[in-house]
Design an enzyme around this catalytic site. Structure first.
Site, PDB file in Angstrom:
ATOM      1  N   CYS A  18       0.813  -1.236   0.000  1.00 32.72           N
ATOM      2  CA  CYS A  18       0.000   0.000   0.000  1.00 32.72           C
ATOM      3  C   CYS A  18       0.840   1.276   0.000  1.00 32.72           C
ATOM      4  O   CYS A  18       0.300   2.365  -0.174  1.00 32.72           O
ATOM      5  CB  CYS A  18      -0.951   0.000   1.179  1.00 32.72           C
ATOM      6  SG  CYS A  18      -2.188  -1.303   1.040  1.00 32.72           S
ATOM      7  N   HIS A  48      -3.437   7.218   2.918  1.00 29.72           N
ATOM      8  CA  HIS A  48      -3.846   5.944   2.325  1.00 29.72           C
ATOM      9  C   HIS A  48      -5.187   5.506   2.893  1.00 29.72           C
ATOM     10  O   HIS A  48      -5.388   5.500   4.114  1.00 29.72           O
ATOM     11  CB  HIS A  48      -2.773   4.890   2.599  1.00 29.72           C
ATOM     12  CG  HIS A  48      -3.187   3.508   2.211  1.00 29.72           C
ATOM     13  ND1 HIS A  48      -3.639   3.200   0.952  1.00 29.72           N
ATOM     14  CD2 HIS A  48      -3.245   2.356   2.940  1.00 29.72           C
ATOM     15  CE1 HIS A  48      -3.956   1.923   0.914  1.00 29.72           C
ATOM     16  NE2 HIS A  48      -3.724   1.385   2.101  1.00 29.72           N
ATOM     17  N   ASN A  72     -10.288  -0.099  -0.084  1.00 27.81           N
ATOM     18  CA  ASN A  72      -8.820   0.010  -0.133  1.00 27.81           C
ATOM     19  C   ASN A  72      -8.344  -0.497  -1.495  1.00 27.81           C
ATOM     20  O   ASN A  72      -8.409  -1.693  -1.771  1.00 27.81           O
ATOM     21  CB  ASN A  72      -8.217  -0.835   1.000  1.00 27.81           C
ATOM     22  CG  ASN A  72      -6.700  -0.781   1.034  1.00 27.81           C
ATOM     23  OD1 ASN A  72      -6.063  -0.269   0.114  1.00 27.81           O
ATOM     24  ND2 ASN A  72      -6.120  -1.323   2.085  1.00 27.81           N
TER      25      ASN A  72
HETATM   26  O1  UT7 Z   1      -3.768  -1.147   3.528  1.00 27.85           O
HETATM   27  C1  UT7 Z   1      -3.044  -1.465   4.683  1.00 27.85           C
HETATM   28  C2  UT7 Z   1      -3.408  -2.728   5.238  1.00 27.85           C
HETATM   29  N1  UT7 Z   1      -4.683  -2.935   5.806  1.00 27.85           N
HETATM   30  C3  UT7 Z   1      -5.189  -2.232   6.840  1.00 27.85           C
HETATM   31  O2  UT7 Z   1      -4.707  -1.208   7.251  1.00 27.85           O
HETATM   32  C4  UT7 Z   1      -6.387  -2.811   7.535  1.00 27.85           C
HETATM   33  C5  UT7 Z   1      -6.188  -2.801   9.019  1.00 27.85           C
HETATM   34  N2  UT7 Z   1      -7.222  -3.482   9.798  1.00 27.85           N
HETATM   35  C6  UT7 Z   1      -8.518  -3.073   9.832  1.00 27.85           C
HETATM   36  O3  UT7 Z   1      -8.911  -2.165   9.126  1.00 27.85           O
HETATM   37  C7  UT7 Z   1      -9.429  -3.723  10.829  1.00 27.85           C
HETATM   38  O4  UT7 Z   1      -8.675  -4.511  11.714  1.00 27.85           O
HETATM   39  C8  UT7 Z   1     -10.524  -4.611  10.173  1.00 27.85           C
HETATM   40  C9  UT7 Z   1     -11.522  -3.743   9.446  1.00 27.85           C
HETATM   41  C10 UT7 Z   1      -9.921  -5.614   9.235  1.00 27.85           C
HETATM   42  C11 UT7 Z   1     -11.270  -5.357  11.288  1.00 27.85           C
HETATM   43  O5  UT7 Z   1     -11.794  -4.419  12.213  1.00 27.85           O
HETATM   44  P1  UT7 Z   1     -11.590  -4.627  13.779  1.00 27.85           P
HETATM   45  O6  UT7 Z   1     -12.269  -3.524  14.438  1.00 27.85           O
HETATM   46  O7  UT7 Z   1     -10.108  -4.760  14.023  1.00 27.85           O
HETATM   47  O8  UT7 Z   1     -12.354  -5.973  14.033  1.00 27.85           O
HETATM   48  P2  UT7 Z   1     -11.840  -7.284  14.784  1.00 27.85           P
HETATM   49  O9  UT7 Z   1     -11.022  -8.115  13.874  1.00 27.85           O
HETATM   50  O10 UT7 Z   1     -11.271  -6.885  16.115  1.00 27.85           O
HETATM   51  O11 UT7 Z   1     -13.203  -7.996  15.055  1.00 27.85           O
HETATM   52  C12 UT7 Z   1     -14.197  -7.425  15.939  1.00 27.85           C
HETATM   53  C13 UT7 Z   1     -15.426  -8.300  15.906  1.00 27.85           C
HETATM   54  C14 UT7 Z   1     -15.121  -9.779  16.130  1.00 27.85           C
HETATM   55  O12 UT7 Z   1     -16.203 -10.326  16.831  1.00 27.85           O
HETATM   56  P3  UT7 Z   1     -16.138 -10.578  18.428  1.00 27.85           P
HETATM   57  O13 UT7 Z   1     -14.967 -11.489  18.628  1.00 27.85           O
HETATM   58  O14 UT7 Z   1     -15.932  -9.217  19.033  1.00 27.85           O
HETATM   59  O15 UT7 Z   1     -17.477 -11.185  18.746  1.00 27.85           O
HETATM   60  C15 UT7 Z   1     -15.061 -10.352  14.747  1.00 27.85           C
HETATM   61  O16 UT7 Z   1     -15.348 -11.726  14.713  1.00 27.85           O
HETATM   62  O17 UT7 Z   1     -16.039  -8.232  14.620  1.00 27.85           O
HETATM   63  C16 UT7 Z   1     -16.119  -9.544  14.026  1.00 27.85           C
HETATM   64  N3  UT7 Z   1     -15.856  -9.409  12.607  1.00 27.85           N
HETATM   65  C17 UT7 Z   1     -16.803  -9.141  11.695  1.00 27.85           C
HETATM   66  N4  UT7 Z   1     -18.125  -8.972  11.807  1.00 27.85           N
HETATM   67  C18 UT7 Z   1     -18.824  -8.697  10.676  1.00 27.85           C
HETATM   68  C19 UT7 Z   1     -14.656  -9.487  11.968  1.00 27.85           C
HETATM   69  N5  UT7 Z   1     -14.814  -9.277  10.658  1.00 27.85           N
HETATM   70  C20 UT7 Z   1     -16.139  -9.052  10.454  1.00 27.85           C
HETATM   71  C21 UT7 Z   1     -16.916  -8.773   9.305  1.00 27.85           C
HETATM   72  N6  UT7 Z   1     -18.248  -8.593   9.489  1.00 27.85           N
HETATM   73  N7  UT7 Z   1     -16.380  -8.636   8.083  1.00 27.85           N
END
Ligand code: UT7
Length: 331
Positions: free
Chosen positions: A116, A256, A286
């Site tokens: 990225c 970004h 993204n």
């Molecule tokens: O371009 C550079 C590289 N990429 C990035 O910079 C991306 C960086 N990461 C992120 O943007 C975020 O970490 C994500 C958007 C990928 C995920 O968001 P998060 O707030 O970190 O979510 P999480 O992985 O901590 O998950 C929170 C909750 C979990 O449920 P519980 O355990 O709290 O019950 C997940 O299972 O959300 C759940 N979850 C989802 N729910 C609905 C994880 N993915 C999803 C989904 N839809 N797609």
């Protein structure tokens, strides 16, 4: 003798017509519009469909738009750089094909990959060729067909990425406009948290690998998120400090577009008002190397000669950095 700086003198963009909305993703994986919107800021993304269409398809369209807008003779282009993490094929640079297809018959070309951060680093490479006096017209394109690496049954990645391309032309400037300063970093331990395992030289594609889905991008979202928030904010603050800039000197933050919350955290660190923060993640998701030039294309009409833009990026690898830039023209 007047110091030559490297300015952006034209911008072009292309996003495919096919739209993949959050509602459509609800039918593919266990997710919902509310979760995606609140956690990422994304509402929809564009997907390039069609047999045999790769990243070059996006890059050529963006370059052609720039050429038409600028009324540029492509034979005047000295160098075509394609910043991408999804080149058309191995062992043949996408930039070379793009150069031929847009009629840049006197140019040479090569690709740049830092995930990225590819376009951000590409800005430095393009500028260096201009500042050295070696070349007069460098076309830098950020393009990625992210959908080619995405498993649409993996909700950790498929909600985030989209396809697109943006192109900018770098030319010499004698008014001191263009790239002013840069601060780049990297950390190789990051590749364990974001990347595609198979398809490179370490793990060439095999039948068994494909069955396990190793050709797709995996992401430990939480770890990437934490690193992105800390590092993008850190370099943004550093580039302001070392150039004696305050938030009031900044006209725009072009960060970004990986996650709205990461961009907001970067803006908050330098206490920048949200009206100065470029944002289009809601429309495209993204797009990896394409986010920064797509921001420039979408905000071009609002940019004024002399505006101070702070660019920032964070990506796989890990790679990250920031650039202090002065805009060179009114639209
Ligand atoms: O371009 C550079 C590289 N990429 C990035 O910079 C991306 C960086 N990461 C992120 O943007 C975020 O970490 C994500 C958007 C990928 C995920 O968001 P998060 O707030 O970190 O979510 P999480 O992985 O901590 O998950 C929170 C909750 C979990 O449920 P519980 O355990 O709290 O019950 C997940 O299972 O959300 C759940 N979850 C989802 N729910 C609905 C994880 N993915 C999803 C989904 N839809 N797609």
């Amino acid at each position: 003798m007047t110091k030559i700086t490297a300015a952006i003198t034209a911008v072009g963009k292309y996003v495919p017509e096919d739209v993949l909305t959050n509602k459509m993703l609800e039918k593919l994986v266990d997710t919902n519009d509310e979760w995606i919107t609140s956690r990422t800021g994304i509402k929809e993304r564009r997907i390039l469909k069609g047999e045999g269409k790769g990243t070059s398809y996006l890059a050529i369209k963006a370059a052609q738009q720039l050429i038409a807008k600028k009324k540029l003779d492509p034979k005047e282009i000295d160098l075509v750089l394609v910043a991408t993490a999804t080149s058309d094929m191995q062992a043949a640079a996408t930039a070379v094909y793009v150069a031929s297809q847009i009629g840049a018959t006197k140019a040479f070309g090569f690709d740049l990959d830092a995930a990225c951060s590819s376009f951000l680093y590409g800005m430095s490479v393009a500028s260096s060729f201009i500042e050295s006096g070696k070349y007069k017209k460098v076309l830098l394109i950020g393009a990625d067909k992210c959908s080619s690496m995405i498993d649409y049954s993996d909700r950790a990645t498929c909600i985030i990425f989209g396809d697109g391309a943006g192109a900018v032309l770098f030319e010499p400037n004698e008014e001191g406009l263009g790239l002013q300063d840069e601060y780049f970093r990297c950390d190789g331990t990051g590749r364990n948290f974001l990347g595609a395992k198979a398809g490179g030289s370490k793990y060439p594609i095999t039948k068994e690998g494909i069955e396990k889905g190793e050709q797709f991008v995996y992401q430990d979202g939480k770890t990437v998120f934490k690193n992105a928030v800390f590092n993008m904010a850190d370099v943004t603050e550093k580039i302001l400090d070392r150039n004696n800039l305050t938030k009031d000197d900044v006209t725009w933050l072009a960060a970004h577009q990986a996650n709205k919350r990461i961009v907001e955290a970067t803006a908050n660190r330098i206490k920048l008002d949200s009206s100065k923060v470029m944002m289009n993640i809601q429309k495209y998701g993204n797009t990896t190397s394409a986010t920064l030039p797509l921001l420039l294309a979408d905000y071009e009409q609002q940019l004024k000669k002399g505006d101070t833009i702070i660019f920032a990026a964070f990506g796989g690898g890990f790679t990250w950095g920031s650039i202090y830039f002065k805009w060179a023209y009114n639209s």
